[in-house]
Design an enzyme around this catalytic site. Structure first.
Site, PDB file in Angstrom:
ATOM      1  N   CYS A 158      53.288   3.403  -0.118  1.00  0.00           N
ATOM      2  CA  CYS A 158      52.555   4.660  -0.319  1.00  0.00           C
ATOM      3  C   CYS A 158      53.052   5.515  -1.479  1.00  0.00           C
ATOM      4  O   CYS A 158      52.292   5.771  -2.417  1.00  0.00           O
ATOM      5  CB  CYS A 158      52.585   5.477   0.963  1.00  0.00           C
TER       6      CYS A 158
HETATM    7  P1  NAD Z   1      47.863  -3.603   4.534  1.00  0.00           P
HETATM    8  O1  NAD Z   1      47.812  -4.350   3.257  1.00  0.00           O
HETATM    9  O2  NAD Z   1      49.043  -3.735   5.441  1.00  0.00           O
HETATM   10  O3  NAD Z   1      46.581  -3.942   5.409  1.00  0.00           O
HETATM   11  C1  NAD Z   1      45.301  -4.134   4.896  1.00  0.00           C
HETATM   12  C2  NAD Z   1      44.565  -5.130   5.770  1.00  0.00           C
HETATM   13  O4  NAD Z   1      43.210  -5.237   5.303  1.00  0.00           O
HETATM   14  C3  NAD Z   1      45.133  -6.549   5.716  1.00  0.00           C
HETATM   15  O5  NAD Z   1      45.330  -7.023   7.027  1.00  0.00           O
HETATM   16  C4  NAD Z   1      44.054  -7.358   4.996  1.00  0.00           C
HETATM   17  O6  NAD Z   1      43.978  -8.709   5.427  1.00  0.00           O
HETATM   18  C5  NAD Z   1      42.806  -6.593   5.372  1.00  0.00           C
HETATM   19  N1  NAD Z   1      41.643  -6.793   4.491  1.00  0.00           N
HETATM   20  C6  NAD Z   1      41.635  -7.024   3.156  1.00  0.00           C
HETATM   21  N2  NAD Z   1      40.373  -7.121   2.721  1.00  0.00           N
HETATM   22  C7  NAD Z   1      39.558  -6.918   3.796  1.00  0.00           C
HETATM   23  C8  NAD Z   1      38.172  -6.852   3.979  1.00  0.00           C
HETATM   24  N3  NAD Z   1      37.320  -7.008   2.970  1.00  0.00           N
HETATM   25  N4  NAD Z   1      37.689  -6.641   5.224  1.00  0.00           N
HETATM   26  C9  NAD Z   1      38.530  -6.476   6.280  1.00  0.00           C
HETATM   27  N5  NAD Z   1      39.879  -6.505   6.156  1.00  0.00           N
HETATM   28  C10 NAD Z   1      40.377  -6.717   4.927  1.00  0.00           C
HETATM   29  O7  NAD Z   1      47.653  -2.068   4.144  1.00  0.00           O
HETATM   30  P2  NAD Z   1      48.221  -0.759   4.908  1.00  0.00           P
HETATM   31  O8  NAD Z   1      49.647  -0.543   4.603  1.00  0.00           O
HETATM   32  O9  NAD Z   1      47.767  -0.800   6.311  1.00  0.00           O
HETATM   33  O10 NAD Z   1      47.423   0.379   4.122  1.00  0.00           O
HETATM   34  C11 NAD Z   1      46.035   0.552   4.270  1.00  0.00           C
HETATM   35  C12 NAD Z   1      45.631   1.868   3.641  1.00  0.00           C
HETATM   36  O11 NAD Z   1      46.254   2.952   4.355  1.00  0.00           O
HETATM   37  C13 NAD Z   1      46.064   2.024   2.183  1.00  0.00           C
HETATM   38  O12 NAD Z   1      45.103   2.773   1.504  1.00  0.00           O
HETATM   39  C14 NAD Z   1      47.352   2.821   2.301  1.00  0.00           C
HETATM   40  O13 NAD Z   1      47.638   3.547   1.128  1.00  0.00           O
HETATM   41  C15 NAD Z   1      47.029   3.740   3.453  1.00  0.00           C
HETATM   42  N6  NAD Z   1      48.195   4.238   4.183  1.00  0.00           N
HETATM   43  C16 NAD Z   1      49.240   3.404   4.445  1.00  0.00           C
HETATM   44  C17 NAD Z   1      50.327   3.883   5.169  1.00  0.00           C
HETATM   45  C18 NAD Z   1      51.509   2.988   5.461  1.00  0.00           C
HETATM   46  O14 NAD Z   1      52.535   3.514   5.928  1.00  0.00           O
HETATM   47  N7  NAD Z   1      51.422   1.675   5.242  1.00  0.00           N
HETATM   48  C19 NAD Z   1      50.336   5.202   5.631  1.00  0.00           C
HETATM   49  C20 NAD Z   1      49.246   6.009   5.377  1.00  0.00           C
HETATM   50  C21 NAD Z   1      48.173   5.503   4.654  1.00  0.00           C
END
Ligand code: NAD
Length: 427
Positions: free
Chosen positions: A265
């Site tokens: 992030c």
């Molecule tokens: P991540 O990469 O862990 O997870 C994303 C998921 O989406 C994966 O499982 C992937 O296989 C799936 N995916 C990819 N393309 C897809 C599609 N077309 N349809 C359905 N699924 C699909 O990401 P994350 O860390 O969970 O982050 C997700 C969002 O949340 C980002 O924008 C991030 O900035 C935000 N965010 C993350 C955190 C954190 O602590 N990780 C905290 C707040 C916000």
């Protein structure tokens, strides 16, 4: 209520499990079939404290996973987009995954009768929900936002490692909806959460998330700059910041100097805000400095190392800590990555240990040596660099005995051992 959660990574799997705990029925969607199988079997696709318990409790009952968007949208009232928003090459936000998810939701909406709300939970720069996601949904569905379906932005503020706790006990809930109807429906979802709900428009909700993360990142880079100056003056920066943090306007959190911030992030979000600011003709000097300090900070570890042991070619360096912080297996933007890359560039041999993140780091550095115990990584090492603030590192003492030279450079101020040649990064 019935909710579909698109993307089952850190945010999606926690959102799904926690909304199930709050009494809702959940359909998770991911393109990764392995993750879908794991969730249906009650196995968390990532490590998060408490996530396994919730998935075991609800998987196959109130919570199911699928790759089928049409089913997920048809069977639910609200879809949360929780897919990744990585940095593009120039640091700006890459929305290709959000576009793919929104297109699939839109195509499913085209076939659905009845009202549905699409909520962006992924972190996206201001204006994305209304000017990018909404048009994609309208085009793919042939329907009209605000009339046939609702759209909103609901940023997530959880901390990795404590994500389940943070989701269930939020400091704030921000709902930025295009209209009252969408906003009311999402507020209803959070009815059981003991937290005030801030209602805004989507762009304000998006900006709240960026301002939040950028301020936290700024605190860390500020603490690191002060730490670097303190070190040159022989002042203990931790003593300084402990006193500074007593000011109620500042708070003591995020003032620990060290090897800098990583994770999925802070680096990405600050860079994305810089990219957005520049795109609208503003030069964000402060935010650029926050990143510049953070990129320099881990390399100060190798500078100290070279000062202490000279040429690194052929030297064995133990790296303790690979995850970007403790209590997670996530290595995204971990400060250990630039340090290991620099050590390899200088010809060192690496023996690495982390309680949780070894498997993930093997994908980045497949050829370095990994060990299941700190003690084994330290055996015969010419020096040790500590990159993550794992609590277990505080107990290390006799483990340093078998190093060739007991030189320990601590990037996180966690080592308490005596009888070693210890140097802190900024202290
Ligand atoms: P991540 O990469 O862990 O997870 C994303 C998921 O989406 C994966 O499982 C992937 O296989 C799936 N995916 C990819 N393309 C897809 C599609 N077309 N349809 C359905 N699924 C699909 O990401 P994350 O860390 O969970 O982050 C997700 C969002 O949340 C980002 O924008 C991030 O900035 C935000 N965010 C993350 C955190 C954190 O602590 N990780 C905290 C707040 C916000």
């Amino acid at each position: 209520m019935k909710i579909s959660v698109i993307g089952s990574g850190y945010v999606g799997s926690v959102t799904a499990a926690c909304f199930a705990e709050a009494g809702h029925e959940i359909v998770c969607v991911d393109i990764d079939e392995k993750k879908v199988e794991q969730i249906n079997a009650g196995i968390p696709p990532i490590y998060e404290e408490g996530l396994g318990d919730l998935l075991r409790k609800y998987a196959g009952k109130k919570l199911i996973a699928t790759i089928d968007y049409e089913f997920a949208v048809r069977e639910t009232d609200i879809s949360f987009i929780c897919v990744g928003t990585p940095s593009a090459e120039d640091g700006s936000i890459d929305l290709s995954i959000v576009r793919a998810a929104a297109t699939n939701i839109g195509e499913a909406l085209a076939k659905k009768k009845g009202y549905h709300v699409v909520v962006v939970k992924s972190t996206v720069v201001p204006e994305t929900t209304e000017k990018f996601v909404l048009p994609v949904l309208e085009e793919a569905s042939g329907k009209t936002a605000g009339k046939d379906f609702g759209v909103a932005m609901n940023p997530e503020f959880l901390r990795e490692g404590k994500a389940v706790h943070d989701f269930m006990h939020p400091d704030k809930i921000v709902i930025g909806a295009i209209d009252r109807k969408s906003g009311d429906l999402i507020s209803e979802l959070y009815r059981k959460f003991e937290c005030e709900v801030t209602r805004t428009n989507p762009a304000t909700a998006e900006m709240i998330k960026y301002a939040n993360n950028s301020l936290l990142a700024t605190k860390i880079s500020f603490a690191n700059e002060i730490g670097n100056i303190c070190k040159k003056l022989g002042i203990d920066t931790y003593e300084v910041m402990a006193a500074v943090g007593k000011d109620f306007r500042i708070s003591p959190r995020f003032l620990n100097s060290g090897a800098g911030f990583g994770g999925s992030c802070f680096p990405k979000d600050v860079k994305a805000l810089i990219g957005k600011a520049k795109a609208i003709g503003y030069s964000p000097i402060l935010l650029e400095s926050v990143i510049a300090v953070n990129e320099k900070q881990p390399l100060l570890m190798t500078e100290i190392l070279i000062r202490k042991i000279g040429n690194l070619a052929g030297k064995k360096i133990a790296v303790l800590g690979l995850a970007f912080k403790n209590e997670t297996d996530d290595i995204r933007e971990s400060r250990a990555i630039p340090v290991i890359a620099e050590l390899l560039r200088l010809g060192a041999k690496i023996s690495a240990y982390d309680p949780m993140a070894i498997e993930n780091m093997k994908r980045v550095f497949p050829t370095i040596e990994y060990y299941g115990k700190a003690e084994d990584a330290l055996k015969g090492a010419d020096a040790c660099l500590v990159m993550t603030e794992w609590d277990e590192f505080r107990q290390l003492e006799s483990e340093f005995e078998n190093m060739k030279e007991k030189i320990v450079i601590d990037g996180r101020r966690v080592i308490e051992a005596k009888n070693i040649d210890y140097e802190g990064l900024c202290w």
